[in-house]
Write a protein that holds these residues in place. Structure first.
Motif, PDB file in Angstrom:
ATOM      1  N   CYS A  28      14.498   0.826  -5.150  1.00  0.00           N
ATOM      2  CA  CYS A  28      13.295   0.008  -5.248  1.00  0.00           C
ATOM      3  C   CYS A  28      12.399   0.641  -6.305  1.00  0.00           C
ATOM      4  O   CYS A  28      12.561   1.809  -6.653  1.00  0.00           O
ATOM      5  CB  CYS A  28      12.563  -0.085  -3.905  1.00  0.00           C
ATOM      6  N   HIS A  29      11.434  -0.131  -6.795  1.00  0.00           N
ATOM      7  CA  HIS A  29      10.605   0.332  -7.910  1.00  0.00           C
ATOM      8  C   HIS A  29       9.763   1.555  -7.553  1.00  0.00           C
ATOM      9  O   HIS A  29       9.335   2.282  -8.433  1.00  0.00           O
ATOM     10  CB  HIS A  29       9.693  -0.812  -8.361  1.00  0.00           C
ATOM     11  N   ALA A  30       9.509   1.760  -6.251  1.00  0.00           N
ATOM     12  CA  ALA A  30       8.611   2.853  -5.841  1.00  0.00           C
ATOM     13  C   ALA A  30       9.377   4.081  -5.342  1.00  0.00           C
ATOM     14  O   ALA A  30       8.763   5.062  -4.922  1.00  0.00           O
ATOM     15  CB  ALA A  30       7.658   2.357  -4.753  1.00  0.00           C
TER      16      ALA A  30
ATOM     17  N   GLY B 162      12.346  -2.409   7.667  1.00  0.00           N
ATOM     18  CA  GLY B 162      11.135  -2.484   6.850  1.00  0.00           C
ATOM     19  C   GLY B 162      11.251  -1.686   5.566  1.00  0.00           C
ATOM     20  O   GLY B 162      12.313  -1.610   4.966  1.00  0.00           O
ATOM     21  N   CYS B 163      10.145  -1.090   5.177  1.00  0.00           N
ATOM     22  CA  CYS B 163      10.037  -0.445   3.862  1.00  0.00           C
ATOM     23  C   CYS B 163      10.097   1.077   3.996  1.00  0.00           C
ATOM     24  O   CYS B 163       9.298   1.680   4.719  1.00  0.00           O
ATOM     25  CB  CYS B 163       8.713  -0.876   3.233  1.00  0.00           C
ATOM     26  N   ARG B 164      11.032   1.695   3.274  1.00  0.00           N
ATOM     27  CA  ARG B 164      11.171   3.173   3.319  1.00  0.00           C
ATOM     28  C   ARG B 164       9.974   3.848   2.647  1.00  0.00           C
ATOM     29  O   ARG B 164       9.549   4.929   3.048  1.00  0.00           O
ATOM     30  CB  ARG B 164      12.460   3.612   2.599  1.00  0.00           C
TER      31      ARG B 164
ATOM     32  N   TYR C  37       0.808  -1.233   0.000  1.00  0.00           N
ATOM     33  CA  TYR C  37       0.000   0.000   0.000  1.00  0.00           C
ATOM     34  C   TYR C  37       0.840   1.282   0.000  1.00  0.00           C
ATOM     35  O   TYR C  37       1.054   1.906   1.029  1.00  0.00           O
ATOM     36  CB  TYR C  37      -0.983  -0.031   1.177  1.00  0.00           C
ATOM     37  N   TYR C  38       1.323   1.633  -1.205  1.00  0.00           N
ATOM     38  CA  TYR C  38       1.836   2.971  -1.467  1.00  0.00           C
ATOM     39  C   TYR C  38       1.413   3.325  -2.886  1.00  0.00           C
ATOM     40  O   TYR C  38       0.896   2.480  -3.613  1.00  0.00           O
ATOM     41  CB  TYR C  38       3.358   3.065  -1.275  1.00  0.00           C
ATOM     42  N   GLY C  39       1.615   4.569  -3.313  1.00  0.00           N
ATOM     43  CA  GLY C  39       1.235   4.975  -4.670  1.00  0.00           C
ATOM     44  C   GLY C  39      -0.245   4.742  -4.935  1.00  0.00           C
ATOM     45  O   GLY C  39      -1.107   5.094  -4.142  1.00  0.00           O
TER      46      GLY C  39
ATOM     47  N   ALA D  34      11.654  -7.519   5.098  1.00  0.00           N
ATOM     48  CA  ALA D  34      12.895  -6.850   4.685  1.00  0.00           C
ATOM     49  C   ALA D  34      12.693  -6.386   3.250  1.00  0.00           C
ATOM     50  O   ALA D  34      13.012  -7.095   2.305  1.00  0.00           O
ATOM     51  CB  ALA D  34      14.068  -7.822   4.768  1.00  0.00           C
ATOM     52  N   CYS D  35      12.138  -5.196   3.093  1.00  0.00           N
ATOM     53  CA  CYS D  35      11.756  -4.748   1.751  1.00  0.00           C
ATOM     54  C   CYS D  35      12.993  -4.685   0.850  1.00  0.00           C
ATOM     55  O   CYS D  35      14.016  -4.115   1.209  1.00  0.00           O
ATOM     56  CB  CYS D  35      11.078  -3.381   1.831  1.00  0.00           C
ATOM     57  N   MET D  36      12.921  -5.278  -0.314  1.00  0.00           N
ATOM     58  CA  MET D  36      14.016  -5.356  -1.280  1.00  0.00           C
ATOM     59  C   MET D  36      15.235  -6.093  -0.699  1.00  0.00           C
ATOM     60  O   MET D  36      16.334  -5.978  -1.217  1.00  0.00           O
ATOM     61  CB  MET D  36      14.469  -3.962  -1.756  1.00  0.00           C
ATOM     62  N   GLY D  37      15.048  -6.813   0.392  1.00  0.00           N
ATOM     63  CA  GLY D  37      16.187  -7.446   1.054  1.00  0.00           C
ATOM     64  C   GLY D  37      17.097  -6.427   1.716  1.00  0.00           C
ATOM     65  O   GLY D  37      18.254  -6.726   2.038  1.00  0.00           O
ATOM     66  N   GLY D  38      16.556  -5.233   1.985  1.00  0.00           N
ATOM     67  CA  GLY D  38      17.358  -4.133   2.538  1.00  0.00           C
ATOM     68  C   GLY D  38      17.739  -3.156   1.434  1.00  0.00           C
ATOM     69  O   GLY D  38      18.082  -3.575   0.323  1.00  0.00           O
ATOM     70  N   TRP D  39      17.661  -1.875   1.763  1.00  0.00           N
ATOM     71  CA  TRP D  39      17.937  -0.791   0.796  1.00  0.00           C
ATOM     72  C   TRP D  39      19.383  -0.885   0.291  1.00  0.00           C
ATOM     73  O   TRP D  39      20.326  -0.889   1.092  1.00  0.00           O
ATOM     74  CB  TRP D  39      17.719   0.522   1.523  1.00  0.00           C
ATOM     75  N   GLY D  40      19.564  -1.008  -1.026  1.00  0.00           N
ATOM     76  CA  GLY D  40      20.921  -1.019  -1.585  1.00  0.00           C
ATOM     77  C   GLY D  40      21.742  -2.237  -1.200  1.00  0.00           C
ATOM     78  O   GLY D  40      22.968  -2.168  -1.156  1.00  0.00           O
TER      79      GLY D  40
HETATM   80 FE1  FES Z   1       9.904  -0.793   0.158  1.00  0.00          FE
HETATM   81 FE2  FES Z   1      10.484   1.176  -1.618  1.00  0.00          FE
HETATM   82  S1  FES Z   1       8.926  -0.316  -1.742  1.00  0.00           S
HETATM   83  S2  FES Z   1      11.660   0.525   0.110  1.00  0.00           S
END
Ligand code: FES
Ligand code: SF4
Length: 375
Positions: A262-264, A316-318, A189-191, A241-247
């Motif tokens: 990430c795609h968003a 989590g998810c940024r 649930y974003y965008g 762990a969104c995207m397995g962690g940022w970067g």
């Molecule tokens: Fe989770 Fe962007 S969708 S970091």
């Protein structure tokens, strides 16, 4: 901070968003609200350079996605570039634009795998959710083409309140279409999906029934169908762990060449994302401020900073943290330890009282009525 300071790993997967054009209008589309136009898209030769750089960087798989990637007339050439760079190619498609002649071209170009999205098991409902009349029938015909070419197929069922009760039928459909794997993917649930959250968020009872269905099917279909399933954030105790962690493991390239963690991520304010018309993929991955800002654990506020799970879920998810709290650096409110966790309970209550209408994704239209972020 340099790449070495952050312990930068090699990315494993690259999401290549070849275009934002798409004939479907799913109300939970993961594309950013500001869609790139066809005139801004990278050409096939530039994608070829990106794939070679990705392979040099350690990427193993490329996911050819969109929008609808088959809207690109030069998709066979793009596939050939990825194959010759040594990447495993996965086409993520709705299947509605591809006939037998076109699919034979993809197969001849060396395509390794297809991931076909379905909106429901029942055609009328599927076409309503996707906003595309006749789409479900075309998908079924497309799956036959994939099977005829002998290319492995994953069925991707995006689930939410308006189709979750038919999950058993969707699993049946995966078997009927000859899929070896199925992803039961709850809407994030974003965008666009945030705009439609009240119409899409499942009830607790729906979720419990779906979880039981998946567990039973996994048992009964062992050796025939692998089912990937993640409980939606709104009912989980800890975030994913969104995207397995940022970067850490993953990067996305948008149709105009922006490199994203990430795609968003283009929905996040205050970022300048590097563009591959100007920088190399390695430079973007290792040195850009956009990738380093939330890499590792040094950036974390409390409660993540002192938490034993911080190297499991990476806070989590940024994008969800920004969408719900207005600050991408906050702990994801999906975490029960987040001071903003009550926002999710409120959303569940709101959804329980909501009607079923939603706003379709449209080029040039913004889901402006998304819930206001918390302070
Ligand atoms: Fe989770 Fe962007 S969708 S970091
Ligand atoms: Fe994960 Fe942060 Fe919650 Fe700990 S406090 S479980 S690191 S999101």
């Amino acid at each position: 901070m340099t790449a070495g300071d952050k312990g930068v790993l090699a990315p494993l997967g690259l999401l290549a968003e070849l275009t934002h054009r798409c004939p479907l209008r799913c109300p939970y589309c993961s594309n950013p609200v500001e869609l790139h136009r066809a005139s801004q898209e990278l050409d096939a030769a530039t994608w070829g350079r990106i794939f070679r750089e990705a392979s040099d960087l350690g990427v193993l798989q490329v996911h050819l996605s969109g929008g609808e990637p088959t809207a690109r007339r030069d998709l066979p050439e793009i596939i050939r570039h990825a194959v010759s760079a040594g990447l495993y190619t996965n086409l993520i498609t709705s299947g509605v634009l591809t006939d037998a002649r076109r699919f034979a071209e993809y197969a001849a170009a060396g395509l390794d795998h297809v991931q076909l999205s379905v909106q429901d098991a029942e055609g009328g409902s599927a076409d309503r959710i996707g906003g595309y009349s006749g789409g479900h029938g075309r998908k079924m015909a497309f799956a036959e083409l994939v099977r005829a070419e002998g290319i492995p197929l994953t069925l991707n069922a995006v689930v939410h309140r308006q189709n979750l009760d038919r999950l058993p039928e969707m699993i049946e459909l995966a078997l009927k279409l000859g899929a070896g794997r199925m992803e039961v993917a709850h809407v994030q649930y974003y965008g666009w999906a945030l705009r439609n959250r009240a119409a899409l968020l499942p009830t607790r009872a729906q979720l419990d029934a779906a979880t039981a269905t998946v567990e039973r099917a996994r048992e009964e279909l062992r050796g025939r169908l692998v089912i990937d399933y993640v409980v939606p954030d709104y009912y989980a105790k800890f975030p994913k762990a969104c995207m397995g962690g940022w970067g850490r493991q993953f990067l996305a390239v948008s149709p105009n060449g922006n490199v994203l963690p990430c795609h968003a991520a283009e929905s996040l304010p205050g970022f300048v994302f590097p563009n591959l018309r100007e920088v190399s993929l390695r430079d973007a991955w290792e040195n850009s401020e956009a990738f380093n800002r939330f890499r590792g654990t040094d950036w974390m506020p409390e409660p993540c900073r002192g938490c034993g799970r911080k190297e499991q879920d990476w806070g989590g998810c940024r994008c969800q943290a920004f969408a719900l709290t207005g600050n991408a650096a906050n702990t994801d409110p999906a975490c029960a330890l987040s001071p903003h966790h009550d926002l999710l309970d409120l959303a569940v209550q709101e959804a329980a009282e909501a009607a079923g209408d939603f706003t379709y994704r449209e080029m040039g239209r913004s889901p402006a009525a998304a819930p206001a972020p918390a302070g």
